[in-house]
Design an enzyme around this catalytic site. Structure first.
Site, PDB file in Angstrom:
ATOM      1  N   PHE A 149     -11.570  -7.044  13.900  1.00  0.00           N
ATOM      2  CA  PHE A 149     -10.510  -7.561  13.029  1.00  0.00           C
ATOM      3  C   PHE A 149     -10.183  -6.520  11.954  1.00  0.00           C
ATOM      4  O   PHE A 149     -11.067  -5.978  11.310  1.00  0.00           O
ATOM      5  CB  PHE A 149     -10.943  -8.873  12.384  1.00  0.00           C
ATOM      6  CG  PHE A 149      -9.915  -9.392  11.411  1.00  0.00           C
ATOM      7  CD1 PHE A 149      -8.676  -9.828  11.864  1.00  0.00           C
ATOM      8  CD2 PHE A 149     -10.183  -9.416  10.052  1.00  0.00           C
ATOM      9  CE1 PHE A 149      -7.719 -10.282  10.968  1.00  0.00           C
ATOM     10  CE2 PHE A 149      -9.232  -9.882   9.157  1.00  0.00           C
ATOM     11  CZ  PHE A 149      -7.995 -10.311   9.624  1.00  0.00           C
ATOM     12  N   GLN A 150      -8.917  -6.257  11.774  1.00  0.00           N
ATOM     13  CA  GLN A 150      -8.411  -5.262  10.820  1.00  0.00           C
ATOM     14  C   GLN A 150      -9.039  -3.895  11.034  1.00  0.00           C
ATOM     15  O   GLN A 150      -9.330  -3.170  10.089  1.00  0.00           O
ATOM     16  CB  GLN A 150      -8.598  -5.749   9.373  1.00  0.00           C
ATOM     17  CG  GLN A 150      -7.646  -6.895   9.047  1.00  0.00           C
ATOM     18  CD  GLN A 150      -7.515  -7.182   7.563  1.00  0.00           C
ATOM     19  OE1 GLN A 150      -8.438  -6.941   6.787  1.00  0.00           O
ATOM     20  NE2 GLN A 150      -6.378  -7.725   7.167  1.00  0.00           N
ATOM     21  N   LYS A 158     -17.274  -0.602   5.687  1.00  0.00           N
ATOM     22  CA  LYS A 158     -17.689  -1.595   4.691  1.00  0.00           C
ATOM     23  C   LYS A 158     -19.190  -1.528   4.418  1.00  0.00           C
ATOM     24  O   LYS A 158     -19.632  -1.587   3.266  1.00  0.00           O
ATOM     25  CB  LYS A 158     -17.324  -2.988   5.203  1.00  0.00           C
ATOM     26  CG  LYS A 158     -17.591  -4.088   4.189  1.00  0.00           C
ATOM     27  CD  LYS A 158     -17.079  -5.425   4.684  1.00  0.00           C
ATOM     28  CE  LYS A 158     -17.175  -6.472   3.572  1.00  0.00           C
ATOM     29  NZ  LYS A 158     -16.659  -7.774   4.029  1.00  0.00           N
ATOM     30  N   MET A 199      24.304   8.024   2.218  1.00  0.00           N
ATOM     31  CA  MET A 199      24.292   9.307   2.909  1.00  0.00           C
ATOM     32  C   MET A 199      24.590   9.110   4.398  1.00  0.00           C
ATOM     33  O   MET A 199      25.269   9.924   5.018  1.00  0.00           O
ATOM     34  CB  MET A 199      22.944  10.012   2.706  1.00  0.00           C
ATOM     35  CG  MET A 199      22.920  11.443   3.194  1.00  0.00           C
ATOM     36  SD  MET A 199      24.127  12.497   2.344  1.00  0.00           S
ATOM     37  CE  MET A 199      23.130  13.181   1.024  1.00  0.00           C
ATOM     38  N   GLU A 204       0.815  -1.211   0.000  1.00  0.00           N
ATOM     39  CA  GLU A 204       0.000   0.000   0.000  1.00  0.00           C
ATOM     40  C   GLU A 204       0.853   1.269   0.000  1.00  0.00           C
ATOM     41  O   GLU A 204       0.454   2.303  -0.539  1.00  0.00           O
ATOM     42  CB  GLU A 204      -0.953   0.015   1.199  1.00  0.00           C
ATOM     43  CG  GLU A 204      -2.107  -0.968   1.087  1.00  0.00           C
ATOM     44  CD  GLU A 204      -1.775  -2.351   1.612  1.00  0.00           C
ATOM     45  OE1 GLU A 204      -0.593  -2.617   1.930  1.00  0.00           O
ATOM     46  OE2 GLU A 204      -2.701  -3.179   1.712  1.00  0.00           O
TER      47      GLU A 204
END
Lengths: 541, 172
Positions: A94-95, A144, A451, A32
């Site tokens: 969940f999630q 959802k 760097m 993502e």
């Protein structure tokens, strides 16, 4: 907006079910974070908002770096995240993640849509807010069950945003004062940044510079906003800016800052920044005025409008030969230089410049290669340099290049990366392969977090703590595993033919260039140092 | 230097978090913050007392103004205004000292709103100085708990800090 970037998951399944049959193109990224950077690159290259989609919980949190990155560089992206159903919110479902809470400090606005009736207007508002004023990322969190309900489509043509002002007219009195200050100045300096590109003010900048004979320096975000081969151009200012640009800052009596925010990488030690200068500060965001440096003449406005108003107040031409000659002297005495031996990264970028005629869209990751890209690939046009300037996000370059290649089909898009940065989103080779997105990756591979290594060399007693990338893979083989052609370059002689092959091969290509491992970026102003105290090359003992 | 900011905000979820978060994120100190609905139920007013020098106050104001939910912000410190705070003080009050406490309550035109065997709850309103004074006067008796609302403020006279906003009315 024609393309979105994202990854499906539980909470966005209903959305994806419809997306599959919609007229919008969807690019499946492999992480993502890459979707957010791709949307960002799309926005930088096109000037239109980019869109990314992720599911709830981990999908949404994976977007956060990309959102923060867009926020720091004022890039308009819309992040659409799934959320658990309204009734499940707040139960550690969940999630579930409180993504509006998490992204509060790194979004221009964010929304949790709890009623289907609010969905259309929220999307309208989100695009408006993201793209207007000082642009920035906007997140819309959609539970959802909202995406499974039906409602009459109501898209109000007018938005009600009493607390949001996207248009600000330049104040006539301030403009007049600025014009007078420009006429009175003997060593004026235009300092341009990302705001010039956002507002499309590059032509006005050029006109002002030429008519008033004002030399130009830029922040990294301003790269491309002024033709870098122009005789009035001096270079980037700040930590890895050109010596002439930094000397000019120290000597100028008037800075005309346009769409810049005086970042600490630009100013160095703030008390010693531009000690002799009055400052005209043009910015659309009032909060930028006086945030870091005190502006003598603030102009809160869109850069283009402000410059047009300023130009109208400045008829006739000015000549400032003494100032120009002084700058020219600095430039001649302190050119960018590197040793002509071994396999130098600067040489690779110079040859890339020649082979692409300076017309490629360049995206970079973060680190030494980023600075070399700024220094050795001069640009003539805006929206052709995509880099994570504010947040400094390693892993930005390749996904941003994907977004740019999709936004600007037919253009040559090159991602200049390092072996450290590239591995932070290396999985996007799959996306490049899947859609045959023609991004050419030039990997300046020194086997170090370069760097970091450079800082350790200069400021940490050469104790190279965990900056060597032992265990790097054979990147060409990795690319091949993803069906992306590649080539390894180990000598200077191979550089040009290899670049030619990369540019001539259709679709994506990876060049793994094994550069001199301990090459450093010069000049360098030590952090918190004064701009005219630069390390300009060679080993510092 | 303490400044009193009167801020009209849209009455939307998360707006308080946004404002409070801005202060902590950018390192500004809130002295007090009071929020409540206005005459228009879709709009709330926050009265924020903030401590800082001129530059900090200017940054606070500008950053607050950037929030889309913030409709209007005024620094009313230097305008004539009525500023009030409400405090509830639970103080130890053995029967022997109750008389003395009640005298203090009278002097400050405060009220006793609850009484228990060994304690009282005193309610007082006033500006911050008065609230501090009553708190100090009661301290010798033993203060068990203090709850203060933080300052709310309104301009004197007919002037209002109205809803006339200048934001975007139209989209593209």
């Amino acid at each position: 907006m024609d393309t979105v970037f994202g990854i499906p998951g539980g909470s966005v399944l209903p959305l994806y079910h419809e997306l599959a049959v919609a007229s919008i193109r969807h690019i499946l990224t492999r992480h993502e974070q890459a979707a957010a950077h791709a949307a960002d690159g799309y926005a930088r290259a096109s000037g239109k908002p980019g869109v990314c989609i992720a599911t709830s919980g981990p999908g949404a949190t994976n977007l956060v770096t990309g959102i923060a990155n867009a926020y720091m560089d004022s890039i308009p992206i819309i992040a659409i995240t799934g959320q658990v159903s309204v009734a499940m919110i707040g139960r550690d479902s969940f999630q579930e993640a409180d993504i509006t809470g998490i992204t509060l400090p790194v979004t221009k606005a964010n929304y949790l849509v709890k009623n289907i009736r609010d969905l259309a207007v929220t999307i309208h508002e989100a695009f408006h807010v993201a793209a207007t004023g000082r642009p920035g990322p906007v997140l819309i969190d959609v539970p959802k069950d909202i995406t499974t309900q039906r409602a009459a489509f109501h898209y109000p043509p007018r938005l009600h945003l009493p607390g949001y002002r996207s248009r600000v007219e330049p104040h006539a009195l301030q403009v007049a004062q600025a014009a007078a200050a420009i006429q009175a100045a003997t060593k004026p300096l235009l300092f341009i940044g990302g705001g010039v590109i956002t507002s499309g003010a590059h032509e006005e900048v050029r006109q002002l510079a030429e008519e008033q004979d004002i030399p130009v320096v830029m922040s990294m975000m301003g790269k491309g906003a002024f033709p870098e081969q122009h005789p009035l151009f001096i270079g980037m200012v700040g930590m890895h800016g050109t010596a002439a640009a930094n000397y000019a800052i120290c000597e100028t009596d008037l800075i005309i800052g346009v769409g810049v925010r005086f970042d600490d990488r630009v100013t160095g030690k703030i008390e010693a920044f531009a000690p002799k200068a009055k400052i005209i500060h043009i910015d659309i965001d009032a909060a930028e005025i006086g945030k870091v440096v005190a502006a003598h003449i603030p102009i809160v406005a869109d850069a283009r409008q402000a410059l047009q108003a300023l130009l109208a107040k400045l008829p006739g031409k000015m000549e400032r030969p003494a100032w120009r000659q002084q700058i020219k002297r600095w430039q001649e005495e302190n050119p960018l230089r590197y040793e002509q031996c071994g396999l130098k990264p600067q040489y690779v970028i110079e040859e890339l410049y020649h082979l692409t005629g300076g017309r490629a869209i360049i995206s970079t990751d973060v680190g030494q290669h980023q600075m070399w890209a700024v220094q050795y690939y001069p640009l003539e046009r805006p929206r052709a340099f995509l880099s994570s300037c504010g947040l400094g996000t390693m892993g930005f370059g390749v996904p941003a290049a994907m977004g740019a290649a999709i936004a600007r089909p037919g253009e040559t898009v090159v991602a200049i990366s390092g072996d450290g940065s590239f591995q932070m989103n290396i999985q996007e080779l799959a996306t490049l392969s899947h859609y045959r997105i023609p991004v050419k990756i030039v990997l300046l591979n020194n086997g170090y977090l370069g760097m970091v290594r450079q800082w350790q060399e200069f400021f940490f007693d050469r104790r190279y703590a965990y900056s060597e990338m032992a265990g790097n893979p054979d990147f060409v083989k990795v690319a091949e595993a993803y069906r992306v052609p590649g080539r390894r370059v180990t000598t200077r002689e191979e550089v040009v033919p290899a670049l030619q092959e990369a540019l001539e091969t259709e679709g994506p290509f990876l060049l793994d260039v094994l550069i001199d491992r301990e090459e450093n970026v010069f000049p360098m102003v030590p952090p918190g140092g004064t701009l005219n105290k630069m390390v300009t090359g060679g080993r510092q003992e | 230097m303490k400044r009193t900011l009167s801020v009209l905000v849209e009455n939307r979820p998360g707006v308080l978090t946004r404002v409070a978060g801005l202060f902590s994120r950018r390192g500004y100190n809130i002295d007090s913050l009071a929020v409540g609905r206005t005459e228009n139920p879709s709009i709330s007013r926050m009265t924020i007392v903030v401590d800082g020098d001129e530059q900090i106050i200017e940054q606070v104001s500008k950053q607050l103004n950037k929030l889309i939910d913030v409709i209007k912000l005024s620094d009313i410190t230097d305008d004539p205004h009525v500023g009030r705070e409400l405090v509830l003080i639970k103080v130890n009050a053995e029967p022997a000292v109750r008389g003395e406490i009640m005298q203090i309550v009278d002097i400050f035109r405060a009220r006793i709103v609850d009484i228990a065997r060994n304690s009282l709850i005193i309610e007082a309103t006033g500006d911050a100085d008065k609230i501090d004074a009553i708190e100090n006067s009661l301290r010798p008796f033993g203060i068990r708990e203090v709850v203060r609302t933080g300052k709310i403020a309104m301009l004197r006279g007919a002037k209002t800090r109205g809803m006339e906003a200048s934001g975007d009315g139209a989209g593209e």
